[in-house]
Scaffold this motif. Sequence first.
Motif, mmCIF file in Angstrom:
data_model
loop_
_atom_site.group_PDB
_atom_site.id
_atom_site.type_symbol
_atom_site.label_atom_id
_atom_site.label_comp_id
_atom_site.label_asym_id
_atom_site.label_seq_id
_atom_site.Cartn_x
_atom_site.Cartn_y
_atom_site.Cartn_z
ATOM 1 N N LEU B 226 0.870 -1.165 0.000
ATOM 2 C CA LEU B 226 0.000 0.000 0.000
ATOM 3 C C LEU B 226 0.911 1.219 0.000
ATOM 4 C CD1 LEU B 226 -3.048 -0.057 0.127
ATOM 5 C CD2 LEU B 226 -2.900 0.171 2.607
ATOM 6 N N ILE B 227 0.705 2.084 -0.982
ATOM 7 C CA ILE B 227 1.540 3.284 -1.018
ATOM 8 C C ILE B 227 0.754 4.423 -0.379
ATOM 9 C CG2 ILE B 227 2.723 4.946 -2.485
ATOM 10 C CD1 ILE B 227 2.954 2.824 -4.568
ATOM 11 N N ILE B 228 1.396 5.066 0.560
ATOM 12 C CA ILE B 228 0.709 6.156 1.247
ATOM 13 C C ILE B 228 1.556 7.411 1.209
ATOM 14 C CG2 ILE B 228 -0.191 6.956 3.479
ATOM 15 C CD1 ILE B 228 -0.699 4.005 4.077
ATOM 16 N N GLU B 229 0.903 8.532 0.870
ATOM 17 C CA GLU B 229 1.615 9.802 0.875
ATOM 18 C C GLU B 229 0.863 10.728 1.825
ATOM 19 O OE1 GLU B 229 3.214 12.671 -2.603
ATOM 20 O OE2 GLU B 229 2.643 10.640 -3.227
ATOM 21 N N THR B 230 1.563 11.296 2.781
ATOM 22 C CA THR B 230 0.864 12.114 3.776
ATOM 23 C C THR B 230 1.518 13.459 4.011
ATOM 24 O OG1 THR B 230 2.118 11.111 5.521
ATOM 25 C CG2 THR B 230 -0.020 10.119 5.050
ATOM 26 N N ASP B 231 2.247 13.939 3.023
ATOM 27 C CA ASP B 231 2.826 15.270 3.113
ATOM 28 C C ASP B 231 3.712 15.450 4.350
ATOM 29 O OD1 ASP B 231 3.379 17.693 2.082
ATOM 30 O OD2 ASP B 231 1.552 18.693 2.790
ATOM 31 N N GLY B 232 4.699 14.569 4.472
ATOM 32 C CA GLY B 232 5.685 14.750 5.534
ATOM 33 C C GLY B 232 5.443 13.968 6.801
ATOM 34 N N GLY B 233 4.270 13.366 6.911
ATOM 35 C CA GLY B 233 3.991 12.649 8.150
ATOM 36 C C GLY B 233 4.425 11.188 8.133
ATOM 37 N N GLU B 234 5.199 10.811 7.144
ATOM 38 C CA GLU B 234 5.523 9.399 6.975
ATOM 39 C C GLU B 234 6.263 8.773 8.160
ATOM 40 O OE1 GLU B 234 5.973 11.585 4.469
ATOM 41 O OE2 GLU B 234 4.439 10.913 3.077
ATOM 42 N N PRO B 235 7.304 9.425 8.706
ATOM 43 C CA PRO B 235 8.026 8.792 9.823
ATOM 44 C C PRO B 235 7.109 8.536 11.012
ATOM 45 C CG PRO B 235 9.262 10.670 8.971
ATOM 46 C CD PRO B 235 7.919 10.711 8.324
ATOM 47 N N GLU B 236 6.297 9.506 11.271
ATOM 48 C CA GLU B 236 5.360 9.415 12.385
ATOM 49 C C GLU B 236 4.397 8.238 12.196
ATOM 50 O OE1 GLU B 236 2.202 12.504 14.401
ATOM 51 O OE2 GLU B 236 3.440 13.179 12.710
ATOM 52 N N LEU B 237 3.858 8.152 10.956
ATOM 53 C CA LEU B 237 2.916 7.097 10.623
ATOM 54 C C LEU B 237 3.570 5.721 10.708
ATOM 55 C CD1 LEU B 237 0.121 6.249 9.614
ATOM 56 C CD2 LEU B 237 0.882 6.726 7.291
ATOM 57 N N ALA B 238 4.820 5.657 10.201
ATOM 58 C CA ALA B 238 5.552 4.385 10.214
ATOM 59 C C ALA B 238 5.720 3.884 11.639
ATOM 60 C CB ALA B 238 6.909 4.546 9.545
ATOM 61 N N ALA B 239 6.081 4.808 12.533
ATOM 62 C CA ALA B 239 6.287 4.449 13.929
ATOM 63 C C ALA B 239 4.985 3.954 14.560
ATOM 64 C CB ALA B 239 6.830 5.652 14.692
ATOM 65 N N ALA B 240 3.895 4.657 14.235
ATOM 66 C CA ALA B 240 2.601 4.289 14.803
ATOM 67 C C ALA B 240 2.145 2.928 14.293
ATOM 68 C CB ALA B 240 1.559 5.357 14.462
ATOM 69 N N LEU B 241 2.385 2.684 13.007
ATOM 70 C CA LEU B 241 2.000 1.401 12.419
ATOM 71 C C LEU B 241 2.818 0.264 13.020
ATOM 72 C CD1 LEU B 241 1.502 2.335 8.665
ATOM 73 C CD2 LEU B 241 -0.249 1.524 10.252
ATOM 74 N N GLU B 242 4.070 0.590 13.284
ATOM 75 C CA GLU B 242 4.971 -0.394 13.885
ATOM 76 C C GLU B 242 4.370 -0.901 15.197
ATOM 77 O OE1 GLU B 242 8.730 -2.335 13.524
ATOM 78 O OE2 GLU B 242 8.391 -0.471 12.424
ATOM 79 N N LEU B 243 3.823 0.009 15.980
ATOM 80 C CA LEU B 243 3.222 -0.354 17.270
ATOM 81 C C LEU B 243 2.045 -1.296 17.074
ATOM 82 C CD1 LEU B 243 3.326 3.085 19.143
ATOM 83 C CD2 LEU B 243 4.727 1.048 19.578
ATOM 84 N N ARG B 244 1.376 -1.160 15.967
ATOM 85 C CA ARG B 244 0.240 -2.052 15.687
ATOM 86 C C ARG B 244 0.675 -3.259 14.841
ATOM 87 N NH1 ARG B 244 -4.564 2.410 14.934
ATOM 88 N NH2 ARG B 244 -3.939 3.590 16.757
ATOM 89 N N SER B 245 1.956 -3.515 14.879
ATOM 90 C CA SER B 245 2.608 -4.612 14.147
ATOM 91 C C SER B 245 2.228 -4.688 12.667
ATOM 92 C CB SER B 245 2.412 -5.971 14.843
ATOM 93 O OG SER B 245 1.052 -6.188 15.095
ATOM 94 N N VAL B 246 2.279 -3.542 12.014
ATOM 95 C CA VAL B 246 2.141 -3.498 10.560
ATOM 96 C C VAL B 246 3.459 -2.970 10.012
ATOM 97 C CG1 VAL B 246 0.976 -2.411 8.616
ATOM 98 C CG2 VAL B 246 -0.342 -3.123 10.630
ATOM 99 N N GLY B 247 4.097 -3.739 9.137
ATOM 100 C CA GLY B 247 5.397 -3.346 8.603
ATOM 101 C C GLY B 247 5.271 -2.240 7.570
ATOM 102 N N ALA B 248 6.199 -1.296 7.615
ATOM 103 C CA ALA B 248 6.177 -0.205 6.638
ATOM 104 C C ALA B 248 7.584 0.359 6.453
ATOM 105 C CB ALA B 248 5.231 0.890 7.114
ATOM 106 N N GLN B 249 7.889 0.722 5.230
ATOM 107 C CA GLN B 249 9.188 1.364 4.973
ATOM 108 C C GLN B 249 8.972 2.678 4.237
ATOM 109 O OE1 GLN B 249 9.448 -2.023 2.930
ATOM 110 N NE2 GLN B 249 9.281 -2.854 5.001
ATOM 111 N N ILE B 250 9.840 3.630 4.585
ATOM 112 C CA ILE B 250 9.774 4.914 3.899
ATOM 113 C C ILE B 250 10.569 4.816 2.614
ATOM 114 C CG2 ILE B 250 10.467 7.338 4.027
ATOM 115 C CD1 ILE B 250 9.944 7.081 7.073
ATOM 116 N N GLU B 251 9.959 5.271 1.538
ATOM 117 C CA GLU B 251 10.681 5.309 0.272
ATOM 118 C C GLU B 251 10.435 6.676 -0.342
ATOM 119 O OE1 GLU B 251 10.888 1.823 -2.733
ATOM 120 O OE2 GLU B 251 9.709 3.391 -3.680
#
Lengths: 292, 301
Positions: B226-251
């Motif tokens: 799933l590609i998500i673009e959030t205008d700069g909020g990616e690191p924050e989102l990645a960290a939050a998703l991590e807590l809910r055990s969903v893997g995500a990488q910033i590209e």
Amino acid sequence: MADNAAIYDLGYSHYQGGRLAYSASLFTLYVESVRIAFGLGRRFVYKVAPLTLLLIAVVPAAIALGIASVIGDEIEPYRYDNYYGIVALTIALFCAVVAPDLVGRDVRNRTLALYVSRGISRLDYIAIKIAALISATLLFSLIPQAMLFLGNALAARNTFTYVTDNIEAIPRIIASALVIGLLLGSLAVAFAAQTTNRAYATGGFVALVVLSTAITNILFEAGDGGDWVYVLLGGVLDVLEGSTEFIFSSPIEPGTDRDRAEFERGYYLVSLLAVSAAAIALTVRRYLRMPL
Amino acid sequence: MLITTESLTKRYASAVALDALSVEIPPGVIGLLGPNGAGKSTLFKILLGLIEPTAGRAVVLEREVMGHHELRTLVGYMPEHDCFPAEVPAATMITHLAQISGLPYAAARERTSEVMRHVGLLEERYRELGTYSTGMKQRAKLAQALVHDPPLLLLDEPTNGLDPAGRNEMLELIRRTGHELGISIVLSSHLLDDVERVCDYIILIDKGRLVRAGAMSEFTEESQVLIIETDGGEPELAAALELRSVGAQIEGSTLLVDLANEGVYDTTLATVVELGLPLIRLERRRRSLVDLFTAEEQEVG
């Protein structure tokens, strides 16, 4: 792509026929190697050098034949035992030119991989290459000798008597042709197998033939007798001529270094076989280690 | 199985080329994928019986070792490097090699025309190999591997040195050879794209070790993101998703979320809303093998 599909639709069929034995593959390799030596199946330019040299080797015999037919007597200037002096140099040049074609492709283009991956062993491969070169040199030595023999037989007062009187020359002719091809062929291949550079291979081999002879002759003169006479065993041309003289049990040409050296002539043949064996060992070693 | 290897190891004096490689390869078009120096060529040479493994064993087409006879009939090998003498006409060389493989002369000539037509060199078959372009040489190398009609082809970096158009042609040729002629093909490449385009089965190796092996479909299933673009909020989102055990990488400026199951959609959306991020793009995409391989490599590293 549409074109390709159309071409493909003509049908690709799998091979259903039989396959020949391993020995047939080796024979194919041998025949192809001899063909490479004479540039057959290649452009004309690859035939020029081998065929010119072959011509040069045959011309003296042809001239002798002509003279013999005119004067109606045996050919004097060229005998079976000294004809090699004339052809040895053409054989050396032939080997120098052709060896890089035969084995250089493996060093330069790594062609060996195509054979080894078809189950041809490295040892069989290089043995056949060397054998092919030696048999190619036989044309140089045997064609003129056959011409001399026929010419002499026809020019003799009694052809039948000539043939029976000289029949023992035939195995000697063949034996000396083989040892000359063996020495020059194995040395040329040994050089060609070491370098990707054609000029180095050809030059190195020619230099060895010429320089070894020159240097040993100089040492021979400088040494002035004693054990120094054995240096002649290191000169390629002296070894060739000495071996031929030994095989024909003919008298040593008077006045030559070999005449003055006065040692057992069998040593020349021993030296020839030893040098050839060393050259072949070097080539085999190279081939067993050649990366694919 | 087409090929089975068990703890296959090849050590050289200074390096380990293969390190206990165990893999089972089914018939089909197989991609052997790995960076340069991963051990691909070494594996091929062991499969061909050209070099002895230090330890372990390899079974190819149910045979433990490749003898003269097996090599001549079962396997066609396309070396990585240029291997043709320059001064020989292509058809002459390939006919000769067919004879070396045991075909009688007449059959060898016939097969030469057949395979040269297959690789698209029929018109050029009497030209000297030295005058061939890189693309033509590669196709001639494929032709010589095919000429004795083996059931298995080992192609070492068949697209090496080719321009994009040449690569396309070569890959199409390999695909047709494998799928339409029913010949099993193992092709090695360091280019993931090559393998992705023609192979049914993929083997990833690196530093002589198996990273992963599996059917192409497995890889594609897993490569859903799933590609998500959030205008700069990616690191924050990645960290939050991590807590809910969903893997995500910033590209770059996007976040790639592993689409392990359908629930990930909801979780992701909920998280975005929770964080109050401006959602610019949310798109389902198949992740390319390149990404997948990089991820695998990081895990291994």
